[in-house]
Motif scaffolding. Structure first.
Motif, short mmCIF file in Angstrom:
data_model
loop_
_atom_site.label_atom_id
_atom_site.label_comp_id
_atom_site.label_asym_id
_atom_site.label_seq_id
_atom_site.Cartn_x
_atom_site.Cartn_y
_atom_site.Cartn_z
N ALA B 100 0.82 -1.22 0.00
CA ALA B 100 0.00 0.00 0.00
C ALA B 100 0.85 1.27 0.00
CB ALA B 100 -0.95 -0.03 1.20
N PHE B 101 1.92 1.25 -0.75
CA PHE B 101 2.79 2.43 -0.85
C PHE B 101 3.71 2.25 -2.03
CE2 PHE B 101 3.97 -0.45 2.61
CZ PHE B 101 4.98 -1.16 1.97
N GLN B 102 4.33 3.38 -2.42
CA GLN B 102 5.40 3.27 -3.40
C GLN B 102 6.66 3.88 -2.77
OE1 GLN B 102 5.84 5.38 -7.38
NE2 GLN B 102 4.83 3.49 -7.93
N CYS B 103 6.74 5.21 -2.67
CA CYS B 103 7.95 5.79 -2.06
C CYS B 103 7.92 5.65 -0.54
CB CYS B 103 8.08 7.27 -2.43
SG CYS B 103 6.93 8.36 -1.56
N GLY B 104 6.71 5.55 0.05
CA GLY B 104 6.60 5.34 1.49
C GLY B 104 6.55 6.61 2.32
N TYR B 105 6.64 7.75 1.68
CA TYR B 105 6.72 8.99 2.47
C TYR B 105 5.43 9.28 3.23
CZ TYR B 105 8.45 13.51 3.92
OH TYR B 105 8.89 14.56 4.67
N CYS B 106 4.30 8.99 2.62
CA CYS B 106 3.02 9.27 3.28
C CYS B 106 2.62 8.17 4.25
CB CYS B 106 1.92 9.44 2.23
SG CYS B 106 1.47 7.89 1.40
N THR B 107 3.35 7.04 4.22
CA THR B 107 2.88 5.82 4.88
C THR B 107 2.71 5.93 6.40
OG1 THR B 107 3.94 4.61 3.08
CG2 THR B 107 3.19 3.32 4.96
N LEU B 137 -2.96 12.50 1.86
CA LEU B 137 -2.67 12.47 0.42
C LEU B 137 -1.49 11.53 0.15
CD1 LEU B 137 -3.06 16.22 -0.59
CD2 LEU B 137 -4.79 14.49 -0.14
N CYS B 138 -1.49 10.93 -1.04
CA CYS B 138 -0.38 10.06 -1.46
C CYS B 138 0.04 10.52 -2.86
CB CYS B 138 -0.83 8.60 -1.48
SG CYS B 138 0.41 7.51 -2.19
N ARG B 139 1.22 11.10 -2.93
CA ARG B 139 1.67 11.61 -4.23
C ARG B 139 1.89 10.48 -5.22
NH1 ARG B 139 6.81 14.52 -2.00
NH2 ARG B 139 6.79 12.48 -1.02
N CYS B 140 2.19 9.30 -4.69
CA CYS B 140 2.43 8.16 -5.59
C CYS B 140 1.12 7.55 -6.07
CB CYS B 140 3.26 7.10 -4.89
SG CYS B 140 4.87 7.71 -4.36
N GLY B 141 0.01 7.95 -5.49
CA GLY B 141 -1.28 7.43 -5.94
C GLY B 141 -1.50 5.98 -5.58
S1 FES Z 1 3.65 6.17 -1.21
FE1 FES Z 1 4.65 7.90 -2.04
S2 FES Z 1 3.42 9.50 -1.27
FE2 FES Z 1 2.28 7.78 -0.73
#
Ligand code: FES
Ligand SMILES: Cc1cc2nc3c(=O)[nH]c(=O)nc-3n(C[C@H](O)[C@H](O)[C@H](O)COP(=O)(O)OP(=O)(O)OC[C@H]3O[C@@H](n4cnc5c(N)ncnc54)[C@H](O)[C@@H]3O)c2cc1C
Ligand code: SF4
Ligand code: FES
Lengths: 327, 158
Positions: B100-107, B137-141
């Motif tokens: 449930a993430f890509q870059c993980g910043y919002c996680t 919000l999740c920039r990675c969508g």
């Molecule tokens: S996983 Fe990249 S901003 Fe949500």
């Protein structure tokens, strides 16, 4: 951010005493005030934290109406079973506002006093001209990007939209603001900009909102809050309508109607012309749509916001018809 | 000139005494003063949810909370959700399982928000999850996977 000191008030009296210091501002949830301090718009010397005062967050609903303490959280009011039953438009205006996190922080008193989201107002470094921030400096918005500026209640000095949702529902149902010993109708509490846009509320120096009172009515019980936004959630209103409807015993005659608009005006905007045109008439889609256009009587568009003049009446008509079971 | 103040914070069950400028937010106190960098700073303006923590058990934004406001109230951050080296919190496990993430910043903010969302009873359907998680919000969508993770964790919790 300008330096400030921090004080906690133990009681409303304590808050009033501390707030008398020059440069002092009350801090409730902080979701407007800290944001604006970071933008360089609010420049308090002292923050008086009223968030720890006990007894000011009660929500009481009875046959006569509701009384909501100024420190009640938006989330608590939105989820309150008695509020949802007796004042659905009020509860919905809150559950559709901001985000779950912000609603857990923000208070009812602070919510009413939130400031405009006019991007020029929020950016003093880039836009020195703003009559609301700095009276007489001009208005950077007029002639600028005005998509979210107001079409009703504007003046040559300021066209900023009042962004809040709750106050729109409150003004529809004749709510009042309690300022300690004094009570004032919400409708009179918010001031149109005229040539003094820096003065937004009828609140005196040292006064504090202690509660909001809403009288019960059949129209408030059968009410709804419709909000249209640029994205589906977590966004301010492009236009909103708080509407309450009471039908007569025949189920078709409009006995009472309350209509208020948000997102399109400089203050929460009560639409009595729509109410008066429809009260006593039969609930019919055609007449409802025609009368709803009266909601934007006197509207003045800027370069980018003429769509609001179409949007708002449609929202009003949809709200009335859906409450009447016709949409 | 600023006068520093001394406050006592209760972070993840530990008492921390800090002397700081009254302007310091809870977010900066966590990250810069206490080295708890799990809580993220995205917008610093209440618009993204990356900084979500629990205060008094409720999800709030630490970027719009002064550290001084939180004094005397229990604060839980992502670091406090599960014991170090122990089992993951079921919501953390669900995020891993559903990618449930890509870059993980919002996680971390998503997870803190989701834990509260489930506890509040606002995770009954995908639609409800989307609405009550809208503050993150999740920039990675990664939204579809986030909703799936929250749904699974909510089903397990009920
Ligand atoms: S996983 Fe990249 S901003 Fe949500
Ligand atoms: C990203 C974001 C999105 C948002 N979206 C929405 C939205 O969709 N709809 C909406 O309606 N709102 C929205 N808001 C605004 C939010 O609802 C307000 O910021 C909040 O309600 C303010 O309440 P508070 O307790 O945090 O006020 P504070 O920030 O603590 O105070 C605001 C002002 O009121 C004064 N004040 C506070 N309490 C009192 C009192 N009891 N008596 C006298 N003065 C007082 C303070 O001095 C300050 O000037 C949003 C905010 C953010 C940051
Ligand atoms: S519209 Fe009002 S708030 Fe915005 S820049 Fe003009 S004067 Fe300032
Ligand atoms: S960092 Fe707090 S909401 Fe974005």
């Amino acid at each position: 951010m300008k330096a400030f000191t921090y004080q906690r008030a133990g009681s409303a009296e304590d808050a009033a005493r501390l707030a008398a210091h020059p440069g002092a501002m009350l801090l409730a949830g902080g979701t407007t005030l800290l944001d604006l301090a970071k933008c360089g718009v609010a420049e308090p010397d002292m923050l008086v934290d009223i968030g720890h005062i006990s007894g000011l967050d009660a929500i009481a609903v009875d046959a006569g109406g509701a009384t909501i303490g100024a420190l009640a959280k938006m989330s608590a009011v939105a989820d309150h079973a008695g509020m949802r039953a007796a004042f659905p438009a009020v509860a919905e205006s809150l559950s559709q506002a901001a985000s779950a996190q912000l609603r857990n922080m923000a208070t009812i008193g602070g919510n009413l006093l939130q400031r405009t989201r006019c991007p020029y107002f929020r950016d003093p470094a880039a836009f020195p001209a703003c009559n609301k921030r700095d009276p007489g400096s001009g208005c950077a918005a007029i002639g600028g990007v005005t998509r979210n500026h107001a079409v009703l209640g504007t003046s040559e000095a300021c066209i900023a939209t009042y962004p809040g949702d709750l106050a729109v529902a409150l003004v529809a149902f004749d709510a009042a603001v309690r300022l300690g010993g004094r009570t004032i109708a919400v409708e009179e509490f918010f001031l149109v900009p005229g040539d003094t846009p820096a003065r937004e509320h009828a609140i005196g120096p040292g006064e504090m909102i202690t509660a909001v009172a809403i009288p019960a009515s059949p129209a408030a019980r059968r009410s709804t809050f419709l909000k249209v936004r640029d994205r589906q959630s977590y966004e301010f209103a492009a236009a909103s309508a708080a509407v309450g409807l009471e039908l007569g015993p025949d189920g078709r005659t409009i006995r009472d109607l309350r209509v208020a608009l948000g997102g399109v005006a400089t203050v929460p905007w009560r639409c009595r012309a729509v109410e008066d045109a429809l009260k006593g008439t039969l609930l019919e889609p055609e007449s409802v749509r025609a009368a709803s256009r009266l909601a934007v009587e006197g509207a003045v568009a800027q370069a980018d916001n003429a769509h609001k003049i179409d949007l708002a009446p449609r929202l009003v008509a949809r709200a009335i018809l859906s409450l009447g079971g016709l949409a | 000139m600023t006068t520093e103040i001394t406050i006592e914070l209760d972070i993840n069950g530990r008492s921390e005494t800090l002397t700081l400028d009254p302007r310091v937010t809870l977010l900066d106190a966590l990250r810069e003063h206490l080295g708890l960098t799990g809580t993220k700073k995205g917008c610093d303006q209440g618009q993204c949810g990356a900084c979500t923590v629990h205060v008094d058990g409720a999800r709030v934004l630490s970027c719009l909370t002064l550290a001084a406001q939180a004094a005397g109230r229990p604060v839980t951050t992502i670091e406090g959700l599960s014991a170090p080296g122990g089992e993951l919190h079921p919501v953390q496990a669900a995020f891993l399982e559903h990618d449930a993430f890509q870059c993980g910043y919002c996680t971390p903010g998503q997870i803190m928000s989701a834990v509260a969302c489930i506890r509040e009873g606002h995770a009954g359907s995908d639609e409800e999850i989307r609405e009550y998680m809208a503050g993150n919000l999740c920039r990675c969508g990664a939204y579809p996977h986030i909703v799936a993770a929250v749904r699974q964790a909510a089903e397990m919790a009920s």
